[in-house]
Design a protein around this motif. Structure first.
Motif, short mmCIF file in Angstrom:
data_model
loop_
_atom_site.label_atom_id
_atom_site.label_comp_id
_atom_site.label_asym_id
_atom_site.label_seq_id
_atom_site.Cartn_x
_atom_site.Cartn_y
_atom_site.Cartn_z
N ALA A 278 2.71 -12.89 14.38
CA ALA A 278 1.79 -12.44 15.42
C ALA A 278 2.01 -10.96 15.73
CB ALA A 278 1.98 -13.27 16.68
N ARG A 279 3.17 -10.44 15.39
CA ARG A 279 3.47 -9.02 15.59
C ARG A 279 3.17 -8.24 14.32
NH1 ARG A 279 6.72 -8.19 20.15
NH2 ARG A 279 7.49 -10.12 21.11
N CYS A 280 2.98 -6.93 14.47
CA CYS A 280 2.66 -6.09 13.30
C CYS A 280 3.79 -5.09 13.06
CB CYS A 280 1.34 -5.34 13.51
SG CYS A 280 0.83 -4.42 12.02
N ALA B 140 2.54 -1.58 11.75
CA ALA B 140 2.16 -0.61 12.79
C ALA B 140 3.40 -0.08 13.50
CB ALA B 140 1.21 -1.27 13.79
N ARG B 141 4.34 -0.97 13.82
CA ARG B 141 5.55 -0.57 14.54
C ARG B 141 6.36 0.45 13.73
NH1 ARG B 141 8.47 -3.04 18.71
NH2 ARG B 141 10.05 -1.53 19.40
N SER B 142 6.38 0.29 12.42
CA SER B 142 7.15 1.21 11.58
C SER B 142 6.59 2.63 11.63
CB SER B 142 7.16 0.72 10.13
OG SER B 142 5.89 0.90 9.52
N LYS B 143 5.34 2.76 12.07
CA LYS B 143 4.71 4.08 12.15
C LYS B 143 4.48 4.51 13.59
CE LYS B 143 2.66 3.91 7.59
NZ LYS B 143 1.57 4.40 6.73
N GLY B 144 5.21 3.88 14.52
CA GLY B 144 5.15 4.27 15.92
C GLY B 144 3.91 3.81 16.64
N LYS B 145 3.21 2.82 16.10
CA LYS B 145 2.00 2.29 16.72
C LYS B 145 2.26 0.89 17.26
CE LYS B 145 -0.17 5.88 14.97
NZ LYS B 145 -0.56 7.04 15.82
N THR B 146 1.34 0.41 18.06
CA THR B 146 1.38 -0.98 18.50
C THR B 146 0.29 -1.75 17.78
OG1 THR B 146 -0.17 -0.63 20.33
CG2 THR B 146 2.19 -0.27 20.78
N LYS B 147 0.39 -3.06 17.81
CA LYS B 147 -0.62 -3.87 17.13
C LYS B 147 -2.00 -3.64 17.73
CE LYS B 147 -1.82 -8.63 15.91
NZ LYS B 147 -1.47 -10.06 16.04
N ASP B 148 -2.08 -3.53 19.07
CA ASP B 148 -3.38 -3.35 19.73
C ASP B 148 -3.96 -1.97 19.50
OD1 ASP B 148 -3.31 -5.94 20.67
OD2 ASP B 148 -2.46 -5.39 22.62
N ASN B 149 -3.12 -1.00 19.20
CA ASN B 149 -3.59 0.37 18.96
C ASN B 149 -3.03 0.86 17.62
OD1 ASN B 149 -4.90 2.82 19.49
ND2 ASN B 149 -3.06 3.68 20.44
N ASN C 75 2.43 -5.60 4.95
CA ASN C 75 0.97 -5.53 4.86
C ASN C 75 0.41 -5.95 6.21
OD1 ASN C 75 -1.76 -5.63 4.06
ND2 ASN C 75 -1.55 -7.79 3.49
N GLY C 76 0.40 -5.02 7.16
CA GLY C 76 -0.02 -5.38 8.50
C GLY C 76 0.93 -6.40 9.08
N VAL C 77 0.43 -7.56 9.50
CA VAL C 77 1.25 -8.61 10.08
C VAL C 77 1.92 -9.47 9.01
CG1 VAL C 77 -0.12 -8.71 12.20
CG2 VAL C 77 -0.73 -10.18 10.27
N GLN C 78 1.65 -9.17 7.76
CA GLN C 78 2.16 -9.97 6.65
C GLN C 78 3.32 -9.28 5.95
OE1 GLN C 78 -0.23 -10.15 3.09
NE2 GLN C 78 0.23 -12.30 2.75
#
Length: 308
Positions: A175-177, A180-189, A215-218
């Motif tokens: 459910a988490r991404c 995105a987190r690895s690039k300083g982003k959140t899943k919602d943004n 691959n995103g959440v995968q």
């Protein structure tokens, strides 16, 4: 006369631009010797708008080329909009729907449908249960060894089975991404940063050894599964189709290689050499199929000595 081994193109698991996605499937319609194409967003519902505008055109192009089109559900449902998307896909009565999450099974109950590799089918009892729900085709999870494949197919006459024969192996979905987190982003943004890596973001161990890809959440494997088995080996397992999972490479060539292998035009060794040229960015692996670590490459010579 022996039954032919068919080829299925699985759903694209990565985020590509709308134009690249459309042009990929147009080329597969025109050049790839595959019988079935699975379409639809499987990983992240936020990506849907990248494909929605071209979906009708892609379906029409594939069907004009004589391909059978299946529609894929999401592999993980966590939001109301995703539940509604599952319901909308399940209502399509023009195409066979492929369930990649258990939430789709009740929606498809009593109707013919397919089961994708994200559903854990690890024994004959599970396959028979799914058949009773309406499943006519099951793509077995890529981590199942050949010995288990044979046991499952023997226990389920009347069902068609596929093997995940090419592509980075789907390992987990969250459910988490982490991408995105690895690039300083959140899943919602997330700003769709996963589009920057059309084959996934490489992940290494602390010692710098390539290990996985995000691959995103995968999470997928670093290596690319390649079951370049002789046709008689595939048939002996009770499998009627091989699944090719799209990677950012010449997938039309990959399909030709597998088609030539399945009809005996080339040997397994020749197919492996050609696949390494077609997708050089990742090492090939077949360990799962031989009951070894998934990332390993088990040569036919090594396997024939009974080590696995």
């Amino acid at each position: 006369m022996m039954e032919p081994i068919n080829l299925t193109l699985g759903p694209l698991l990565y985020l590509w631009s709308t134009e690249k996605w459309r042009d990929f499937y147009f080329r597969m319609a025109d050049e790839a010797p595959v019988e079935t194409v699975v379409l639809g967003e499987t990983i992240c519902s936020k990506r849907l708008h990248f494909i929605e505008s071209e979906m009708t055109a892609v379906v029409e192009r594939l069907e004009r080329a004589g391909k059978t089109v299946r529609l894929s559900t999401l592999a993980l449902v966590t939001l109301d909009r995703e539940s509604k998307y599952q319901q909308a896909v399940a209502r399509d009565d023009c195409h066979l729907v492929e369930a990649n999450d258990l939430s789709a099974l009740q929606l498809l109950k009593g109707r013919s449908h397919a089961i994708g590799p994200f559903v854990n089918v690890y024994n004959g009892a599970t396959a028979r249960f799914l058949a009773g729900n309406g499943a006519t085709n099951i793509c077995l999870p890529p981590e199942i060894p050949a010995t288990s494949v044979a046991e499952i197919t023997r226990a389920c006459s009347g069902l068609e089975f596929e093997l995940f024969a090419f592509g980075r192996v789907p390992l987990a979905i969250s459910a988490r991404c982490a991408h995105a987190r690895s690039k300083g982003k959140t899943k919602d943004n997330c700003q769709f940063v996963c589009q920057d890596e059309p084959d996934g973001l490489p992940v290494g161990t602390l010692s710098g050894q390539p290990f996985l890809a995000l691959n995103g959440v995968q999470t997928v494997s670093h290596s690319c599964q390649a079951l370049a088995e002789p046709a008689e080996n595939v048939r002996s397992l009770g499998v009627s189709s091989l699944r090719l999972s799209p990677q950012d490479c010449d997938m039309a060539l990959v399909a030709v290689i597998f088609a030539d292998l399945c009809c005996g035009k080339i040997s397994s060794e020749e197919a492996v050499a050609l696949l390494r040229t077609a997708f050089p960015r990742a090492p090939l692996s077949n360990g799962f199929h031989h009951g070894a670590a998934g990332a390993e490459w088990v040569s036919r010579q090594r396997n024939s000595q009974g080590h696995w």
